[in-house]
Design a protein around this motif. Structure first.
Motif, PDB file in Angstrom:
ATOM      1  N   GLY A  79       0.817  -1.213   0.000  1.00 12.30           N
ATOM      2  CA  GLY A  79       0.000   0.000   0.000  1.00 12.30           C
ATOM      3  C   GLY A  79       0.848   1.258   0.000  1.00 12.30           C
ATOM      4  N   ARG A  80       1.919   1.247   0.781  1.00 10.57           N
ATOM      5  CA  ARG A  80       2.824   2.403   0.842  1.00 10.57           C
ATOM      6  C   ARG A  80       3.427   2.674  -0.537  1.00 10.57           C
ATOM      7  N   LEU A  81       3.863   1.620  -1.211  1.00 12.08           N
ATOM      8  CA  LEU A  81       4.485   1.805  -2.528  1.00 12.08           C
ATOM      9  C   LEU A  81       3.490   2.247  -3.597  1.00 12.08           C
ATOM     10  N   LEU A  82       2.245   1.831  -3.430  1.00  8.58           N
ATOM     11  CA  LEU A  82       1.224   2.203  -4.413  1.00  8.58           C
ATOM     12  C   LEU A  82       0.466   3.479  -4.035  1.00  8.58           C
ATOM     13  N   GLY A  83       0.754   4.000  -2.851  1.00 13.19           N
ATOM     14  CA  GLY A  83       0.082   5.214  -2.418  1.00 13.19           C
ATOM     15  C   GLY A  83      -1.378   5.007  -2.078  1.00 13.19           C
ATOM     16  N   CYS A  84      -1.689   3.866  -1.487  1.00 12.53           N
ATOM     17  CA  CYS A  84      -3.071   3.572  -1.121  1.00 12.53           C
ATOM     18  C   CYS A  84      -3.095   2.812   0.201  1.00 12.53           C
ATOM     19  N   ASP A  85      -4.290   2.565   0.694  1.00 14.06           N
ATOM     20  CA  ASP A  85      -4.461   1.778   1.906  1.00 14.06           C
ATOM     21  C   ASP A  85      -4.315   0.302   1.544  1.00 14.06           C
ATOM     22  N   GLY A  86      -3.287  -0.347   2.067  1.00 15.03           N
ATOM     23  CA  GLY A  86      -3.048  -1.750   1.764  1.00 15.03           C
ATOM     24  C   GLY A  86      -4.205  -2.651   2.138  1.00 15.03           C
ATOM     25  N   ALA A  87      -4.960  -2.263   3.163  1.00 15.68           N
ATOM     26  CA  ALA A  87      -6.104  -3.075   3.591  1.00 15.68           C
ATOM     27  C   ALA A  87      -7.205  -3.102   2.531  1.00 15.68           C
ATOM     28  N   ALA A  88      -7.205  -2.124   1.637  1.00 13.89           N
ATOM     29  CA  ALA A  88      -8.242  -2.043   0.604  1.00 13.89           C
ATOM     30  C   ALA A  88      -7.902  -2.831  -0.654  1.00 13.89           C
TER      31      ALA A  88
END
Length: 100
Positions: A35-44
């Motif tokens: 999520g950090r690398l993609l700029g999003c919430d990893g839980a999603a």
């Protein structure tokens, strides 16, 4: 009174709890890092979603390999991540201790 059978069962329960905690930690770690690398919430992120289609590239894959090795999750190889670019596959890979 000292019952070795009771102590063994209690010890086994503690081990089971630590294993359950570590399994959850691996999933959370993988999700958070991706999520950090993609700029999003990893839980999603859907665990079966192709992460390459979502924008994860080879440089980011190498970043994950290096980060997970530094965290003591040995056996993670770039080729394994590229071959099956899904969270579920990566969590299984890390839990199994390396390449398949």
């Amino acid at each position: 009174m000292h019952d070795p059978k009771v102590e063994q069962r209690v010890g086994e329960q503690r081990v089971d709890q630590r294993v359950d905690q570590r399994v959850g930690d691996v999933d959370a770690l993988v999700r958070a890092d991706v999520g950090r690398l993609l700029g999003c919430d990893g839980a999603a992120i859907d665990p079966e979603e192709d992460l390459l289609d979502r924008g994860l590239d080879s440089v980011r894959l190498m970043t994950l390999v290096e980060r997970w090795r530094a965290a003591g999750l040995g056996g993670v190889e770039f080729a394994d991540l590229a071959e099956q670019p899904r969270l579920s596959a990566w969590v299984d890979l890390i839990r199994s201790g390396g390449a398949r």
